[in-house]
Write an enzyme that holds these catalytic residues in place. Structure first.
Site, PDB file in Angstrom:
ATOM      1  N   ASP A   1      42.186 -17.460  18.692  1.00 37.85           N
ATOM      2  CA  ASP A   1      43.264 -17.437  17.707  1.00 37.85           C
ATOM      3  C   ASP A   1      44.623 -17.121  18.309  1.00 37.85           C
ATOM      4  O   ASP A   1      45.649 -17.508  17.757  1.00 37.85           O
ATOM      5  CB  ASP A   1      42.956 -16.394  16.614  1.00 37.85           C
ATOM      6  CG  ASP A   1      41.733 -16.755  15.804  1.00 37.85           C
ATOM      7  OD1 ASP A   1      41.695 -17.870  15.271  1.00 37.85           O
ATOM      8  OD2 ASP A   1      40.817 -15.921  15.718  1.00 37.85           O
TER       9      ASP A   1
ATOM     10  N   HIS B   1      36.564 -10.062  20.754  1.00 42.20           N
ATOM     11  CA  HIS B   1      35.667 -10.970  20.049  1.00 42.20           C
ATOM     12  C   HIS B   1      34.301 -10.308  19.921  1.00 42.20           C
ATOM     13  O   HIS B   1      33.838  -9.645  20.847  1.00 42.20           O
ATOM     14  CB  HIS B   1      35.536 -12.303  20.800  1.00 42.20           C
ATOM     15  CG  HIS B   1      35.005 -13.406  19.958  1.00 42.20           C
ATOM     16  ND1 HIS B   1      33.660 -13.532  19.660  1.00 42.20           N
ATOM     17  CD2 HIS B   1      35.630 -14.446  19.346  1.00 42.20           C
ATOM     18  CE1 HIS B   1      33.483 -14.595  18.902  1.00 42.20           C
ATOM     19  NE2 HIS B   1      34.650 -15.165  18.687  1.00 42.20           N
TER      20      HIS B   1
END
Length: 369
Positions: free
Chosen positions: A306, A255
Site C-alpha cells: 500500500d 504486514h
C-alpha cells in the site's frame, strides 16, 4: 484463535505465500511483475496456466466486448449524491448487474467462466463511470476507443483521453501486483458466499463489502493523506517522530503475513520513481523514500504494497477515494479465481466457534427478572 490467524481454512492451488515469497500458480511474483501483463495474470489465475498467443488475444477481445455497461447502470449512478462513498457505489452496481445476466444461476464450468469475463470487464468500466458521473461528465462510449489492455481502457474511460504508454504500463503492473493474495478477508468472504451455491455476483459483492472495511482496504488512501499532511521533506522527521512518540500507527508499513518485507513493494517503489521523473515532480516519491528510511531505522518496519501505491496512483492522477477501487479492479481477478475453484469441488464452508459464554443458566419467569 483471534482473527483465525494461521488457521488453514481450505486447500487452494491458486496462490501461495511461504517464507515471505508470493507465487501465483507457482510463478514467483518477481517473475510475473517483470514479465507478465494483467491479462496474462487473469488467464493464469482462472485456468491454471499461462495463455498462448491466440488464447491471450481471445481473452482481450472478450474483455473488450463485455465491458459495455447496461444503460440502467448509468441511470443508477445518477441517483447517487456526488459525495457518496465510491466503494458503496461499486458494491451496489455489481449487485445490480445480476439482473442483466441470464446465466446468473447457471453454475456450469462454461457459464461460470463467461460470467467471470463479464464481471472482470465491467468492474473497470463501472469505476470510471462512478467518477465521471459524479463530476457531471458523460461516460465515455467504448465504441469510440480502441484500448490494448484493461489498464489502458480504464484510464481512457476515466479521463476521456488516450493515456500515455508509461501510465498504462504502470497501472498494468499495479494490477499484476494486486491481483491475488491467498485467503485474505475479502477472498474468504467470496468463497464463503458462493459455497452456499449463491451466484458469482453475490460472491464479488461480498468481497467488495469486505474490502470496504478500513482494516482490509483503504490503507493506500491513508498513506496519500499522510503524504499531503507532511507536504515537505523538511517536515518528515518531526512528523514520524511525533507519530512514534504517540504510539500511532504509520500507514503502509508492516504486514501480517510477510515478516521480512512485502515482495511487491520494491516494484511499486520503482514505478513511483519512474512516474516522478515522467511528471517532473519528485516530491511524493522523495517524501516516500524519506519516510521509508526513518520508519525502518526507528521501528524496523518495511513498506507493504500500500505504501508506494499511494504515490503511484497520485502520479497517475487517480482520485484518492478511488485508490481502494483500483485494488478492487485488480483483485476481482483473484476473487473470481477462488470462486471458480470453490465451485469445482464445492462444500459449504461452515466453521465452528469456541463458546466462551455462561453455562447452565436457569430460566427465571418474567416476574423474577
Amino acid at each position: 484463535m483471534a482473527g483465525l490467524a494461521d488457521i488453514v481454512a481450505c486447500e487452494s492451488s491458486i496462490c501461495s505465500i511461504e517464507n515471505s515469497e508470493l507465487r501465483y500458480r507457482g510463478y514467483s511474483i518477481d517473475d510475473l511483475a517483470q514479465n507478465a501483463t494483467f491479462e496474462e495474470i487473469i488467464y493464469l489465475l482462472w485456468y491454471g496456466r499461462l495463455p498462448n498467443r491466440l488464447e491471450l488475444k481471445a481473452l482481450k477481445q472478450d474483455l473488450a466486448e463485455n465491458a459495455v455497461l447496461p444503460k440502467k447502470i448509468y441511470e443508477l449512478l445518477h441517483l447517487y449524491a456526488p459525495w457518496g462513498n465510491a466503494m458503496a457505489k461499486l458494491r451496489t452496481c455489481l449487485s445490480f448487474l445480476t439482473h442483466f445476466d441470464d446465466e446468473v444461476m447457471d453454475h456450469s464450468f462454461a457459464a461460470d467462466h463467461r460470467k467471470a469475463v463479464r464481471i472482470m470487464a465491467r468492474i473497470a468500466a463501472i469505476v470510471a463511470a462512478i467518477d465521471r458521473i459524479r463530476k457531471g461528465l458523460e461516460p465515455i462510449e467504448l465504441k469510440t476507443i480502441r484500448p490494448t489492455s484493461l489498464a489502458e481502457m480504464f484510464l481512457w474511460l476515466l479521463t476521456g483521453e488516450k493515456p500515455a504508454p508509461i501510465a498504462a504500463k504502470a497501472l498494468d503492473t499495479c494490477f499484476v501486483l494486486h491481483a491475488e493474495h491467498e485467503l485474505n478477508a475479502s477472498t474468504f468472504a467470496a468463497r464463503v458466499t458462493v459455497s452456499t451455491m449463491s451466484d458469482i455476483y453475490s460472491g464479488i459483492v461480498s468481497a467488495i463489502g469486505t474490502l470496504k472495511g478500513p482494516l482490509h482496504g483503504n490503507a493506500n488512501e491513508q498513506v496519500a493523506r499522510m503524504l499531503e499532511e507532511i507536504g515537505e521533506l523538511s517536515r518528515v522527521e518531526e512528523y514520524i517522530a511525533q507519530k512514534i512518540a504517540n504510539g500511532e500507527r504509520i500507514m503502509g508499513f508492516g504486514h501480517r503475513v510477510y515478516k521480512n518485507g512485502d515482495p511487491r513493494a520494491k516494484y511499486l517503489q520503482a514505478l513511483s520513481g519512474e512516474l516522478a521523473e515522467w511528471r517532473d515532480d519528485r516530491r511524493w516519491y522523495e517524501l516516500s523514500l524519506k519516510i521509508e528510511k526513518l520508519v525502518y531505522e526507528q521501528k524496523g518496519l518495511k513498506p507493504n504494497v500500500d505504501f508506494y501505491s499511494a504515490s503511484v496512483y497520485t502520479y497517475l492522477e487517480i482520485p484518492r477515494d478511488l485508490f481502494t477501487l483500483m485494488f478492487a479492479i485488480s483483485r476481482t481477478s483473484g476473487w473470481l479465481a477462488h470462486i471458480l475453484e470453490q465451485h469445482e469441488n464445492n462444500r459449504i464452508i461452515r466453521p465452528r466457534a469456541e463458546y466462551s459464554g455462561k453455562t447452565e443458566v436457569k430460566w427465571k419467569g418474567i416476574s423474577e427478572r
